[in-house]
Design an enzyme around this catalytic site. Structure first.
Site, PDB file in Angstrom:
ATOM      1  N   TYR A   1      12.164 -12.030  -3.677  1.00  0.00           N
ATOM      2  CA  TYR A   1      11.411 -10.969  -3.000  1.00  0.00           C
ATOM      3  C   TYR A   1      11.695 -11.039  -1.510  1.00  0.00           C
ATOM      4  O   TYR A   1      10.839 -10.691  -0.688  1.00  0.00           O
ATOM      5  CB  TYR A   1       9.915 -11.240  -3.263  1.00  0.00           C
ATOM      6  CG  TYR A   1       9.037 -10.045  -3.512  1.00  0.00           C
ATOM      7  CD1 TYR A   1       9.447  -8.969  -4.293  1.00  0.00           C
ATOM      8  CD2 TYR A   1       7.751 -10.007  -2.972  1.00  0.00           C
ATOM      9  CE1 TYR A   1       8.600  -7.905  -4.523  1.00  0.00           C
ATOM     10  CE2 TYR A   1       6.901  -8.940  -3.197  1.00  0.00           C
ATOM     11  CZ  TYR A   1       7.330  -7.897  -3.973  1.00  0.00           C
ATOM     12  OH  TYR A   1       6.494  -6.843  -4.196  1.00  0.00           O
TER      13      TYR A   1
ATOM     14  N   LYS B   1       7.363  -8.256   6.045  1.00  0.00           N
ATOM     15  CA  LYS B   1       5.963  -8.548   6.371  1.00  0.00           C
ATOM     16  C   LYS B   1       5.848  -9.629   7.452  1.00  0.00           C
ATOM     17  O   LYS B   1       4.927  -9.605   8.271  1.00  0.00           O
ATOM     18  CB  LYS B   1       5.197  -8.937   5.105  1.00  0.00           C
ATOM     19  CG  LYS B   1       5.054  -7.798   4.095  1.00  0.00           C
ATOM     20  CD  LYS B   1       4.237  -6.629   4.643  1.00  0.00           C
ATOM     21  CE  LYS B   1       3.974  -5.562   3.595  1.00  0.00           C
ATOM     22  NZ  LYS B   1       3.162  -4.442   4.109  1.00  0.00           N
TER      23      LYS B   1
HETATM   24  P1  NAP Z   1       0.673   1.652  -3.446  1.00  0.00           P
HETATM   25  O1  NAP Z   1      -0.464   1.698  -4.382  1.00  0.00           O
HETATM   26  O2  NAP Z   1       2.061   1.602  -3.998  1.00  0.00           O
HETATM   27  O3  NAP Z   1       0.544   2.854  -2.395  1.00  0.00           O
HETATM   28  C1  NAP Z   1       1.508   2.993  -1.388  1.00  0.00           C
HETATM   29  C2  NAP Z   1       1.119   4.109  -0.450  1.00  0.00           C
HETATM   30  O4  NAP Z   1       2.116   4.161   0.600  1.00  0.00           O
HETATM   31  C3  NAP Z   1       1.108   5.475  -1.105  1.00  0.00           C
HETATM   32  O5  NAP Z   1       0.067   6.231  -0.518  1.00  0.00           O
HETATM   33  C4  NAP Z   1       2.466   6.050  -0.723  1.00  0.00           C
HETATM   34  O6  NAP Z   1       2.476   7.477  -0.661  1.00  0.00           O
HETATM   35  C5  NAP Z   1       2.647   5.485   0.674  1.00  0.00           C
HETATM   36  N1  NAP Z   1       4.025   5.435   1.124  1.00  0.00           N
HETATM   37  C6  NAP Z   1       5.051   4.719   0.607  1.00  0.00           C
HETATM   38  N2  NAP Z   1       6.183   4.954   1.296  1.00  0.00           N
HETATM   39  C7  NAP Z   1       5.860   5.849   2.271  1.00  0.00           C
HETATM   40  C8  NAP Z   1       6.586   6.486   3.294  1.00  0.00           C
HETATM   41  N3  NAP Z   1       7.898   6.280   3.464  1.00  0.00           N
HETATM   42  N4  NAP Z   1       5.936   7.347   4.119  1.00  0.00           N
HETATM   43  C9  NAP Z   1       4.612   7.588   3.969  1.00  0.00           C
HETATM   44  N5  NAP Z   1       3.872   6.994   3.002  1.00  0.00           N
HETATM   45  C10 NAP Z   1       4.490   6.141   2.162  1.00  0.00           C
HETATM   46  O7  NAP Z   1       0.579   0.328  -2.508  1.00  0.00           O
HETATM   47  P2  NAP Z   1      -0.667  -0.591  -2.137  1.00  0.00           P
HETATM   48  O8  NAP Z   1      -0.690  -1.730  -3.086  1.00  0.00           O
HETATM   49  O9  NAP Z   1      -1.881   0.219  -1.928  1.00  0.00           O
HETATM   50  O10 NAP Z   1      -0.138  -1.203  -0.751  1.00  0.00           O
HETATM   51  C11 NAP Z   1      -0.581  -0.724   0.518  1.00  0.00           C
HETATM   52  C12 NAP Z   1      -0.117  -1.732   1.569  1.00  0.00           C
HETATM   53  O11 NAP Z   1      -0.660  -3.024   1.273  1.00  0.00           O
HETATM   54  C13 NAP Z   1       1.413  -1.921   1.602  1.00  0.00           C
HETATM   55  O12 NAP Z   1       1.842  -2.084   2.927  1.00  0.00           O
HETATM   56  C14 NAP Z   1       1.615  -3.201   0.818  1.00  0.00           C
HETATM   57  O13 NAP Z   1       2.812  -3.861   1.192  1.00  0.00           O
HETATM   58  C15 NAP Z   1       0.387  -3.983   1.211  1.00  0.00           C
HETATM   59  N6  NAP Z   1      -0.026  -5.042   0.288  1.00  0.00           N
HETATM   60  C16 NAP Z   1      -0.309  -4.780  -1.012  1.00  0.00           C
HETATM   61  C17 NAP Z   1      -0.696  -5.831  -1.851  1.00  0.00           C
HETATM   62  C18 NAP Z   1      -1.025  -5.621  -3.303  1.00  0.00           C
HETATM   63  O14 NAP Z   1      -1.215  -6.647  -4.027  1.00  0.00           O
HETATM   64  N7  NAP Z   1      -1.158  -4.414  -3.808  1.00  0.00           N
HETATM   65  C19 NAP Z   1      -0.784  -7.141  -1.358  1.00  0.00           C
HETATM   66  C20 NAP Z   1      -0.482  -7.355  -0.010  1.00  0.00           C
HETATM   67  C21 NAP Z   1      -0.115  -6.315   0.799  1.00  0.00           C
HETATM   68  P3  NAP Z   1       2.807   8.412  -1.979  1.00  0.00           P
HETATM   69  O15 NAP Z   1       1.560   8.416  -2.804  1.00  0.00           O
HETATM   70  O16 NAP Z   1       3.133   9.741  -1.438  1.00  0.00           O
HETATM   71  O17 NAP Z   1       3.944   7.745  -2.683  1.00  0.00           O
END
Ligand code: NAP
Length: 260
Positions: A159, A166
């Site tokens: 990964y 990050k």
């Molecule tokens: P998610 O459910 O996959 O949602 C991702 C969001 O980002 C969606 O609203 C998507 O929009 C948007 N997005 C992606 N690429 C984009 C772009 N180029 N321009 C504008 N919007 C974009 O992800 P999540 O789990 O909620 O993650 C949110 C954040 O938390 C991320 O930065 C992720 O790395 C971080 N994070 C997540 C976790 C986890 O376990 N889930 C853990 C640590 C950190 P669309 O709906 O239009 O695709």
């Protein structure tokens, strides 16, 4: 210019971003929901926010593209006249998890464009606006929150590009925190652990982490909810950390603790 403070949330349509929009709306913020592809999800989130009685709009913008970032900021300013809080939440994971001896440059570039270059330059652009708004006394102060990950300091051999993105975002927080304090703009990093969203919904990913949880992964040994990350953003948005900047809030069930 609207009366309420305005929060611009990238990737606000789904997952953690959606929960952040809802909690900020409950705190009285007007909300600009940014999304990239999933219009239906953005419209759903907008409807949920409308029920909370604050001004809200959506803006399609791929934050990896400079022209889209420009449009996003201009749209927000024209629509609401202010930006008090920027949440750099949008992020992506590699489509395929490959050992770092096999990482493909295309995936590396995509991940860094979304998770690191986009928040760096959107922060730069929004911060300039915030400084103008503060200087002309339209707003008193402002804040920026970056959603990083435990991957900013934890290795995953399959990964790599995500971990690098990050880790870079952690430094973006420190850099802009140091630069913007004199203008009255605070910058924070929120570092989530395992959170139940679409990003982690793939069966092989769930099975992998469920096995680790079964073996006792973290002090609070369960998946986190998007709302639990959102509540940390909301605490910042409410001004509960007036003497802090550049700080990291771990929302990870205590995973970052070391025990020997
Ligand atoms: P998610 O459910 O996959 O949602 C991702 C969001 O980002 C969606 O609203 C998507 O929009 C948007 N997005 C992606 N690429 C984009 C772009 N180029 N321009 C504008 N919007 C974009 O992800 P999540 O789990 O909620 O993650 C949110 C954040 O938390 C991320 O930065 C992720 O790395 C971080 N994070 C997540 C976790 C986890 O376990 N889930 C853990 C640590 C950190 P669309 O709906 O239009 O695709």
């Amino acid at each position: 210019m609207i009366e309420q403070k305005l929060a611009l949330v990238t990737g606000g349509s789904r997952g953690i971003g959606r929960a952040i929009c809802v909690e900020l709306a409950k705190a009285g913020y007007a909300i600009l929901i940014n999304f990239n592809e999933n219009l239906d999800a953005a419209v759903d989130t907008r409807q949920e926010i409308e029920k909370l009685g604050v001004p809200v709009d959506i803006c399609q913008s791929d934050v990896t593209a400079k022209s889209h970032r420009d449009l996003l900021v201009e749209f927000t300013m024209e629509r609401f006249g202010r930006i008090d809080l920027l949440v750099n939440n949008a992020g992506i994971a590699p489509k395929v998890r490959l050992d770092i001896l096999e990482t493909e440059e295309e995936s590396y570039d995509q991940i860094l464009a979304a998770n690191l270059r986009a928040p760096y330059f959107l922060t730069q652009r929004v911060a300039r606006r915030m400084i103008n708004l503060i200087d002309e006394k339209s707003i008193d102060s402002a804040a920026i929150v970056n959603i990083s990950s435990l991957r900013s300091y934890t290795t995953a051999k399959n990964y790599g590009e995500y971990c690098v993105s990050k880790a870079g975002l952690s430094m973006v927080t420190k850099l802009f925190a140091a630069r913007l304090a004199e203008h009255g703009i605070q910058v924070f990093e929120i570092s989530p652990g395992l959170i139940e969203t679409d990003m982690t919904s793939d069966k092989s990913v769930r099975d992998h982490y469920n096995a680790k949880l079964a073996a006792g992964l973290a002090p609070i040994n369960r998946w986190g909810k998007p709302k639990e990350v959102a509540l940390a953003v909301s605490a910042i948005a409410k001004g509960h950390f007036p003497f802090s900047t550049g700080a990291v809030l771990h929302v990870d069930g205590g995973w970052h603790l070391r025990e020997l």
